[in-house]
Write an enzyme that holds these catalytic residues in place. Sequence first.
Site, PDB file in Angstrom:
ATOM      1  N   GLU A 266       0.820  -1.115  -0.053  1.00 39.35           N
ATOM      2  CA  GLU A 266       0.006  -0.080  -0.055  1.00 39.35           C
ATOM      3  C   GLU A 266       0.755   1.334  -0.012  1.00 39.35           C
ATOM      4  O   GLU A 266       0.709   2.422   0.786  1.00 39.35           O
ATOM      5  CB  GLU A 266      -1.035  -0.005   1.199  1.00 39.35           C
ATOM      6  CG  GLU A 266      -1.942  -1.311   0.957  1.00 39.35           C
ATOM      7  CD  GLU A 266      -2.772  -1.104   2.206  1.00 39.35           C
ATOM      8  OE1 GLU A 266      -2.668  -0.733   3.429  1.00 39.35           O
ATOM      9  OE2 GLU A 266      -4.012  -1.737   2.067  1.00 39.35           O
ATOM     10  N   ASP A 345      -8.335  -8.813   4.951  1.00 37.18           N
ATOM     11  CA  ASP A 345      -8.201  -7.566   5.769  1.00 37.18           C
ATOM     12  C   ASP A 345      -9.251  -7.648   7.001  1.00 37.18           C
ATOM     13  O   ASP A 345      -9.931  -6.496   6.816  1.00 37.18           O
ATOM     14  CB  ASP A 345      -8.113  -6.423   5.039  1.00 37.18           C
ATOM     15  CG  ASP A 345      -7.532  -5.056   5.404  1.00 37.18           C
ATOM     16  OD1 ASP A 345      -6.985  -5.370   6.418  1.00 37.18           O
ATOM     17  OD2 ASP A 345      -7.836  -3.876   5.116  1.00 37.18           O
ATOM     18  N   GLU A 373     -12.264  -1.720  12.898  1.00 37.94           N
ATOM     19  CA  GLU A 373     -12.353  -0.926  11.561  1.00 37.94           C
ATOM     20  C   GLU A 373     -13.412  -1.228  10.762  1.00 37.94           C
ATOM     21  O   GLU A 373     -14.337  -0.559  10.197  1.00 37.94           O
ATOM     22  CB  GLU A 373     -11.075  -1.192  10.734  1.00 37.94           C
ATOM     23  CG  GLU A 373     -11.053  -0.572   9.344  1.00 37.94           C
ATOM     24  CD  GLU A 373      -9.614  -0.743   8.548  1.00 37.94           C
ATOM     25  OE1 GLU A 373      -8.506  -1.343   9.254  1.00 37.94           O
ATOM     26  OE2 GLU A 373      -9.791  -0.390   7.613  1.00 37.94           O
TER      27      GLU A 373
HETATM   28  C1  GCU Z   1      -5.986  -2.087   6.395  1.00 41.03           C
HETATM   29  C2  GCU Z   1      -6.360  -0.548   6.787  1.00 41.03           C
HETATM   30  C3  GCU Z   1      -5.075   0.480   6.586  1.00 41.03           C
HETATM   31  C4  GCU Z   1      -3.890  -0.236   7.201  1.00 41.03           C
HETATM   32  C5  GCU Z   1      -3.913  -1.634   6.625  1.00 41.03           C
HETATM   33  C6  GCU Z   1      -2.595  -2.500   7.025  1.00 41.03           C
HETATM   34  O1  GCU Z   1      -6.124  -2.046   5.147  1.00 41.03           O
HETATM   35  O2  GCU Z   1      -7.451  -0.047   6.275  1.00 41.03           O
HETATM   36  O3  GCU Z   1      -5.415   1.489   7.147  1.00 41.03           O
HETATM   37  O4  GCU Z   1      -2.728   0.525   6.861  1.00 41.03           O
HETATM   38  O5  GCU Z   1      -4.909  -2.391   6.840  1.00 41.03           O
HETATM   39  O6  GCU Z   1      -2.690  -3.298   7.842  1.00 41.03           O
HETATM   40  O7  GCU Z   1      -1.354  -2.055   7.035  1.00 41.03           O
END
Ligand code: GCU
Length: 650
Positions: A266, A345, A373
């Site tokens: 990400e 997730d 979340e």
């Molecule tokens: C989820 C979450 C993110 C976080 C990611 C992770 O996607 O929405 O905010 O950074 O997990 O675990 O790194």
Amino acid sequence: MGFSKLWLEHKKLADTRKRVIISCDHTLKDSAAFDELKTAMRTMVPDAIVLWKSEVFDDDSYLIVLSVHPELEAEEYNIAASSNITEICGGSETGVLYGVFAFLRQTALAGGFASFTESAKPSQPLRMLNHWDNADSTIERGYSGKSFFFVDDELAVNERTVMYARLMASVGINGVVINNVNVRGKAKRLLADDYADRLEELGGLFGRYGIKLFICPDFAAPITVGGLDSADPLDDKVIEWWNGCCKKLFTKVPNLGGFLVKADSEGQPGPFAYGRDHADGANMLARAVRPYGGTVIWRCFVYNCTQDWRDLNTDRARSGYDNFIPLDGRFDDNVILQVKNGPMDFQVREPVHPLFGAMKHTKIMAEFQLAQEYTGQQKHVCWLVPMIRDILAFGTRHDLDDDRVSSVVCGVAAVANTGDDYCWTGSELAAANLYGYGRLLFCEDIDMEQLAEEWAQLTFGEDEQVIANVKEILLGSHKAYEDYTVPLGMGWMCKPNHHYGPDPWGYEFDRWGTYNRADRDSVGVDRSMSGTGYSGQYSPAWAEVYGSPDSCPDELLLFFHRVPYTHRLRSGKTVIQHIYDAHFEGYEKAEHFAKLWADLEGRVDEQIFKNVSARFEEQLRCAKEWRDIVNTFFHRLSGIDDEKGRKIYN
Ligand code: GCU
């Protein structure tokens, strides 16, 4: 802001003794164990004076003897308690501390000094909390206020951090990561001198409570902090930079346990930019921390987040396995791979991650998310501990005698649900996740009903009605949430970005690999061997179960299979009828929980009652949205009526 002491709000016992004597040697007298016991006794037996050793020991005295027995494991303890004397021994100061907390818990639950014996050592060696706190004091996916570790780019060590360490130690947490895995802003400078003094202080505080301090470093730190032009893990200058950085940091902060790293995920930097792989990146850091006994925890949450929804072959669920299995056996022994509990997730229901069963030559740990979340953001009650228990008990490697996830991992972590709210977790009821998580990792056989009762009593006192209602709410909460949101393993029908409330196609035409593929006839993703092949990532027995819609458990059916709405579940219901029923029943359960809580007015503290009541109101509003939007969505698509004729908005 002030803060609650949660389950450490010791209550007065019905005991009129004049003296509580704590006997131990000088070393233990300076320990957290002694302090905890002394503080607790002063509140629990307020008429007594609390003494360190005493010549006088009579009917008006209670004696507690603390000692270290090196033949026990470091975190192990034994307690032998009676109505006038208790002996607590531990394998180290931390073992004694755990023994003291266990003694206080049992004494509080019994309402007085009782006779009992207890011997315990933790089920999991590494029991961690990962805070996603940013230096600017915001918290990623935080639902309980701001960070109490970072205040305006400074690291805070204060009364609240002390209380935090006490609370965590009382449930056996022994590792804490203080900053977000997405390393942003000033947190990149955690490796520089900027934070060194405060890290040392915080490390010292944590160490006193048996907790190792961890940080998330910026993988690109050789560039962002060191001023080099590369962060290539195989470049000598980069290696030298990390070695120097760790030498300084670990010397200054002896209680630093190591690093948690999110790389090439990400948008976070990582070894891929230099044509290197995860093992190259992790091992380079592992070698830099090795001289200080450090550990590198490397996350496996790696997937393509720029997927084209038209591409039916790429499957995000496959990505952890596909990325890491080729590297099995290449990681140094002070690297631990951290694997999310499921392959997507932190959805309300996912299958257990296949890497637990497949990664056979690498240290691995499990990651859960207490921050809710996707499970109601601490406005909805969702007690996650039974789910965590079930996942840890899942038999994942059929080549082993003990093939449970809990025995193949070397530790467990969870994303913390805390913040600087008065009650730490936004809703007082969400603290049951924090408490139960720690207790479960220490004692994986613990009974869930007993755990819920224990937490309720320590939090709200001994009113039986309160304990009964809170217990019922907690135990039924996860299933209710699953039912009124995304049953049958569908996942991802939440609103994009903030992940709260329903939006059935919110993620359907996006880049994140999170699809339900619902059309007028069918729903679900075919992850069988004739689909994306994900089911083949499990050991043969599970691959077979998951591979066919006839044997796949109902609760995961739409995760693994694409089936017509008229497909009959193992329960005998059709998929569409199950979707309708679950949404109506889930909402009714939420209403019932709100009623159980409302009945406690006057029986629990007014502030707590009001805070939780307001959250129930929001839970009901939102649950109704979920019920009506998801039911209407499927009714419009399928054209199939609810066989019970209930109102669907069409
Ligand atoms: C989820 C979450 C993110 C976080 C990611 C992770 O996607 O929405 O905010 O950074 O997990 O675990 O790194």
